[in-house]
Design a protein around this motif. Structure first.
Motif, PDB file in Angstrom:
ATOM      1  N   GLY A  94       0.794  -1.222   0.000  1.00  8.80           N
ATOM      2  CA  GLY A  94       0.000   0.000   0.000  1.00  8.80           C
ATOM      3  C   GLY A  94       0.825   1.270   0.000  1.00  8.80           C
ATOM      4  O   GLY A  94       0.529   2.220  -0.744  1.00  8.80           O
ATOM      5  N   LEU A  95       1.862   1.329   0.824  1.00 10.67           N
ATOM      6  CA  LEU A  95       2.656   2.549   0.920  1.00 10.67           C
ATOM      7  C   LEU A  95       3.374   2.851  -0.393  1.00 10.67           C
ATOM      8  O   LEU A  95       3.502   4.018  -0.792  1.00 10.67           O
ATOM      9  CB  LEU A  95       3.667   2.428   2.066  1.00 10.67           C
ATOM     10  CG  LEU A  95       4.361   3.730   2.485  1.00 10.67           C
ATOM     11  CD1 LEU A  95       3.338   4.785   2.864  1.00 10.67           C
ATOM     12  CD2 LEU A  95       5.309   3.477   3.646  1.00 10.67           C
ATOM     13  N   ALA A  96       3.830   1.804  -1.090  1.00 11.99           N
ATOM     14  CA  ALA A  96       4.480   2.010  -2.389  1.00 11.99           C
ATOM     15  C   ALA A  96       3.478   2.566  -3.405  1.00 11.99           C
ATOM     16  O   ALA A  96       3.808   3.449  -4.208  1.00 11.99           O
ATOM     17  CB  ALA A  96       5.083   0.698  -2.889  1.00 11.99           C
TER      18      ALA A  96
ATOM     19  N   LEU B 122      -9.427   3.437  -2.439  1.00 19.08           N
ATOM     20  CA  LEU B 122      -9.084   2.981  -1.096  1.00 19.08           C
ATOM     21  C   LEU B 122      -8.055   1.872  -1.254  1.00 19.08           C
ATOM     22  O   LEU B 122      -8.289   0.899  -1.974  1.00 19.08           O
ATOM     23  CB  LEU B 122     -10.328   2.459  -0.365  1.00 19.08           C
ATOM     24  CG  LEU B 122     -10.107   1.909   1.046  1.00 19.08           C
ATOM     25  CD1 LEU B 122      -9.662   3.014   1.995  1.00 19.08           C
ATOM     26  CD2 LEU B 122     -11.387   1.248   1.570  1.00 19.08           C
ATOM     27  N   ILE B 123      -6.903   2.040  -0.604  1.00 17.85           N
ATOM     28  CA  ILE B 123      -5.796   1.083  -0.707  1.00 17.85           C
ATOM     29  C   ILE B 123      -5.632   0.409   0.646  1.00 17.85           C
ATOM     30  O   ILE B 123      -5.428   1.082   1.656  1.00 17.85           O
ATOM     31  CB  ILE B 123      -4.491   1.789  -1.112  1.00 17.85           C
ATOM     32  CG1 ILE B 123      -4.674   2.508  -2.457  1.00 17.85           C
ATOM     33  CG2 ILE B 123      -3.339   0.801  -1.178  1.00 17.85           C
ATOM     34  CD1 ILE B 123      -3.504   3.400  -2.825  1.00 17.85           C
TER      35      ILE B 123
ATOM     36  N   MET C 121       0.492  -3.364 -14.572  1.00 15.96           N
ATOM     37  CA  MET C 121       1.730  -2.627 -14.339  1.00 15.96           C
ATOM     38  C   MET C 121       2.390  -3.046 -13.025  1.00 15.96           C
ATOM     39  O   MET C 121       3.631  -3.077 -12.928  1.00 15.96           O
ATOM     40  CB  MET C 121       1.456  -1.124 -14.336  1.00 15.96           C
ATOM     41  CG  MET C 121       1.109  -0.556 -15.712  1.00 15.96           C
ATOM     42  SD  MET C 121       2.417  -0.809 -16.948  1.00 15.96           S
ATOM     43  CE  MET C 121       3.719   0.219 -16.278  1.00 15.96           C
ATOM     44  N   CYS C 122       1.594  -3.378 -11.999  1.00 19.32           N
ATOM     45  CA  CYS C 122       2.181  -3.856 -10.744  1.00 19.32           C
ATOM     46  C   CYS C 122       2.901  -5.185 -10.962  1.00 19.32           C
ATOM     47  O   CYS C 122       3.967  -5.428 -10.374  1.00 19.32           O
ATOM     48  CB  CYS C 122       1.098  -3.989  -9.672  1.00 19.32           C
ATOM     49  SG  CYS C 122       0.539  -2.412  -8.988  1.00 19.32           S
TER      50      CYS C 122
ATOM     51  N   PHE D  55       1.174   7.269  -6.442  1.00 23.08           N
ATOM     52  CA  PHE D  55      -0.003   8.081  -6.753  1.00 23.08           C
ATOM     53  C   PHE D  55       0.246   9.558  -6.435  1.00 23.08           C
ATOM     54  O   PHE D  55      -0.268  10.441  -7.121  1.00 23.08           O
ATOM     55  CB  PHE D  55      -1.212   7.594  -5.964  1.00 23.08           C
ATOM     56  CG  PHE D  55      -1.851   6.342  -6.526  1.00 23.08           C
ATOM     57  CD1 PHE D  55      -1.131   5.463  -7.298  1.00 23.08           C
ATOM     58  CD2 PHE D  55      -3.180   6.054  -6.269  1.00 23.08           C
ATOM     59  CE1 PHE D  55      -1.704   4.306  -7.813  1.00 23.08           C
ATOM     60  CE2 PHE D  55      -3.774   4.903  -6.776  1.00 23.08           C
ATOM     61  CZ  PHE D  55      -3.028   4.032  -7.550  1.00 23.08           C
ATOM     62  N   MET D  56       1.033   9.836  -5.391  1.00 19.50           N
ATOM     63  CA  MET D  56       1.234  11.214  -4.952  1.00 19.50           C
ATOM     64  C   MET D  56       2.418  11.886  -5.658  1.00 19.50           C
ATOM     65  O   MET D  56       2.727  13.037  -5.374  1.00 19.50           O
ATOM     66  CB  MET D  56       1.434  11.270  -3.435  1.00 19.50           C
ATOM     67  CG  MET D  56       0.260  10.742  -2.629  1.00 19.50           C
ATOM     68  SD  MET D  56      -1.331  11.510  -3.039  1.00 19.50           S
ATOM     69  CE  MET D  56      -1.046  13.191  -2.503  1.00 19.50           C
TER      70      MET D  56
END
Length: 710
Positions: free
Chosen positions: A287-289, A391-392, A442-443, A294-295
């Motif tokens: 999630g953090l990755a 939502l992740i 892509m992941c 995204f940011m």
């Protein structure tokens, strides 16, 4: 109340025996407190005589009396401060709401005498800015006029007045392009300075310096949008219904308007429509990755190269918490694309806000922010993003569950092209399903990129000896795909010209001067067209992927068969891979073909590029591939968005996409280096070459797939 006064009313004890003991506390009796409170109301600051009198009366030490009044005054001061803060906060909220209401009213106010907006101090400064800008434009016009005068033999002021037209509407048709040559004088197109094969360096409109009031308003808008997004993510009935045709989540607009009333008069506009969709999936990235990608606007483009043609962070309103991005708020600009020159990009100025909901769970919301209602650069599509996002949630083993909501209001100022109308109006072109299908693919690709071990596929044995070589090849292929997607974008950085003659679509061409590291220096001509085939996307993809059928469509290989000499898998689907191909019976043994193919439920890509053997060896050895020149061509394949019945696609033998079994939309695109000279000229010979190249390729594809040539 408890007050520290010491047990003996101030008596001193031996420091060696008592100094380390804790102070003892006395709880005053109700009578003592009542008497002290009464005295406090009369005199909050008693003198020594009054304190001694209270000491004798209540049986307390003078020091205890002194401390009690000190503490009581401190307590009273804190109570007053809290009350004042609450009052000030309430007043501030009231003023802020009034300010927002006034700002909204000023947007729509009309002067009774002239029918225009009122003149304010800001308007004066805006007028001054316009005067300065007009002077700069006049200088630019004089410069361009002098250049034009050299070519046409007389000043441009002597020409009859015409409406200014973009290069994209310039008619280059001077005869039949259907496999015949073009006769006539040479055609020169001057390239605009700064044109490049990369995305434009800046979005077409930059906001003015944001005031504290603007930032406060943005924070409020983002917080409200986050609350709405969380309800859209977590609520089923009555907001979401299942589509009877394909089972997708469809927003119930009546329930939405009832729960989130906006009073938007645009909904009555027949040219305005709402696209809303929701979907979820599990991806192989923590999630953090994901939040970090995204940011970051650059990583955002890298993660979605087939959807996001351009993204920029215009302003960081809040940087959020270090390490989690929680509370981060940014003003951003982006352009979203369908990989076809027929579909204009959708432009958004929007706020992106990230909030950590709980440990291992983040929500990211996007909501449009109207920088300027009079934006002269607005595209023919008015795009407004209602609260959208995802939502992740972290899952075991480095996976994440992503729930995505896409919710936009679109005003079509010009009709959507017939070929793409069903795909776009069905919500598949820009919906949540396409975002998640791309994200999942892509992941998987990034996961393969991070794997340290070498591939186990037999094709790689002895060809790509190291993990570094594999990663270098994957980065080279990724740059190739990104360049290909950029080359067929309808972003503001591209001006397309339509050539007639091939079909109802025609061939669209654009030129740019390539000066980027790793790109061929000179003038590059990009050309593309889109066709419809009554065959499922899966079958079309299989046709292009099959080495045995490649000579049937690959004009550049001169009909020679190809052999795969290296293979890198980069996803769970067997078609998601990178290949190095060698043409058999070819005199140019030094030239290879780098190809990447990828497929998901939203569509597929086949991108390829000639690369010489020394460059391939550089990449395979693990060296930096950033400066290997690439000029990719290829195909995009997507479902046409039509239901099976009545679409003429009954010959399709397989189903692809979201429960649909229609035909396919194929975009064929080529890039050629016109000249390595810096003169930036394009002649008709180059246009003829690329037009015939695409025309021949389309005819061979249709013939190989037994489709009508018309």
């Amino acid at each position: 109340m408890e007050f520290g006064g010491g047990g003996g009313g101030g008596d001193h004890h031996d420091a060696s025996s008592e100094g380390r003991r804790k102070k003892r506390y006395h709880r005053h009796t109700a009578h003592q407190i009542q008497r002290l409170e009464g005295m406090f109301k009369e005199c909050p600051h008693p003198d020594e005589k009054q304190r001694l009198q209270l000491s004798r009366e209540l049986g307390l030490a003078p020091r205890q009396i002194k401390f009690w009044f000190q503490n009581r005054r401190t307590q009273m001061k804190a109570q007053h401060e809290r009350a004042d803060n609450c009052a000030l906060r309430a007043e501030n909220d009231k003023i802020r709401c009034e300010n927002i209401a006034i700002r909204e009213a000023l947007r729509n106010v009309i002067c009774p005498s002239c029918g225009g907006p009122p003149v304010t101090e800001d308007s004066y400064f805006d007028e001054q800015k316009l005067r300065i800008e007009n002077a700069q434009l006049k200088e630019e016009l004089d410069r361009v006029s002098s250049i034009a005068a050299k070519y046409i033999g007389r000043p441009i002021s002597q020409l009859p007045p015409v409406q200014p037209i973009p290069i994209s509407s310039l008619d280059l048709s001077m005869g039949s392009f259907g496999g015949q040559g073009i006769s006539g004088p040479s055609l020169d197109l001057d390239l605009l300075p700064g044109s490049s094969s990369t995305l434009p360096s800046l979005p077409p409109f930059q906001p003015a310096c944001l005031s504290d009031m603007d930032k406060s308003l943005m924070t409020d808008i983002a917080a409200t949008a986050m609350n709405e997004l969380l309800r859209l993510l977590q609520t089923n009935d009555p907001l979401w219904m299942k589509s009877p045709t394909d089972g997708r989540d469809v927003l119930d607009l009546e329930s939405y308007e009832r729960i989130f009333p906006r009073g938007n008069a645009n909904l009555k506009n027949p040219h305005v429509r709402i696209e809303a969709s929701r979907d979820s999936c599990v991806v192989i990235m923590n999630g953090l990755a994901l939040v970090d990608m995204f940011m970051d606007s650059n990583k955002w483009v890298e993660l979605f190269p087939t959807i996001v043609s351009m993204a920029r962070t215009l302003e960081v309103i809040s940087s959020g918490m270090m390490g989690s991005h929680s509370g981060s708020l940014q003003l951003m600009y982006e352009e979203l694309q369908v990989l076809s020159p027929l579909v204009p990009t959708r432009e958004f100025y929007f706020l992106r806000y990230c909030q950590q909901i709980e440990q291992g769970s983040w929500a990211i919301v996007d909501v449009s922010y109207d920088i300027s209602r009079d934006n002269q650069f607005a595209s023919q599509y008015r795009s407004h993003r209602l609260p959208s996002g995802c939502l992740i949630q972290d899952m075991p083993n480095g996976y994440s569950k992503v729930t995505w909501v896409e919710h936009v209001e679109i005003e079509d100022k010009t009709p959507t092209h017939r070929l793409h109308r069903d795909l776009i109006h069905s919500g598949l072109a820009f919906g949540a399903q396409r975002w998640l299908a791309t994200l999942k693919r892509m992941c998987e690709r990034f996961a393969c990129l991070m794997v340290t071990g070498t591939s186990t596929t037999r094709d790689l044995e002895g060809v790509i000896p190291s993990a570094d070589g594999k990663r270098s090849m994957m980065k080279l292929a990724q740059r190739m795909v990104n360049n290909f997607c950029t080359s067929i974008s309808t972003s503001n950085g591209h001006r397309w010209t339509t050539l007639s003659g091939l079909n109802e679509v025609g061939v669209r061409v654009t030129v740019h001067k390539s000066t980027d590291p790793g790109q061929p220096n000179g003038v590059v001509l990009s050309a593309a067209t889109t066709i419809w085939l009554p065959i499922s996307p899966q079958n079309v993809f299989n046709f292009f992927k099959d080495e045995r059928t490649r000579p049937q469509w690959d004009v550049l290989s001169n009909g020679n068969a190809v052999q795969e000499v290296a293979h890198i898998a980069n996803g769970s689907h067997p078609g998601n891979c990178i290949s190095v191909l060698r043409a058999l019976n070819n005199s140019q043994n030094n030239m290879l073909i780098l190809q990447e193919s990828c497929m998901d439920s939203s569509g597929s890509l086949i991108v390829y590029c000639p690369v010489d053997l020394p460059a391939i060896n550089i990449a395979m050895s693990g060296e930096d591939p950033s400066y290997i020149p690439l000029l990719p061509s290829g195909f995009t394949i997507s479902p046409d968005g039509r239901a099976e019945q009545g679409d003429g696609a009954s010959t399709s033998s397989s189903t692809h996409g979201h429960g649909r079994s229609g035909g396919s939309l194929i975009t064929v695109a080529f890039q050629i280096l016109v000249s390595s000279l810096p003169s930036a000229k394009l002649n008709l010979e180059s246009v003829t070459t690329v037009n015939n190249l695409i025309g021949t390729t389309v005819q061979q594809i249709k013939a190989a797939l037994n489709c009508p040539s018309s």
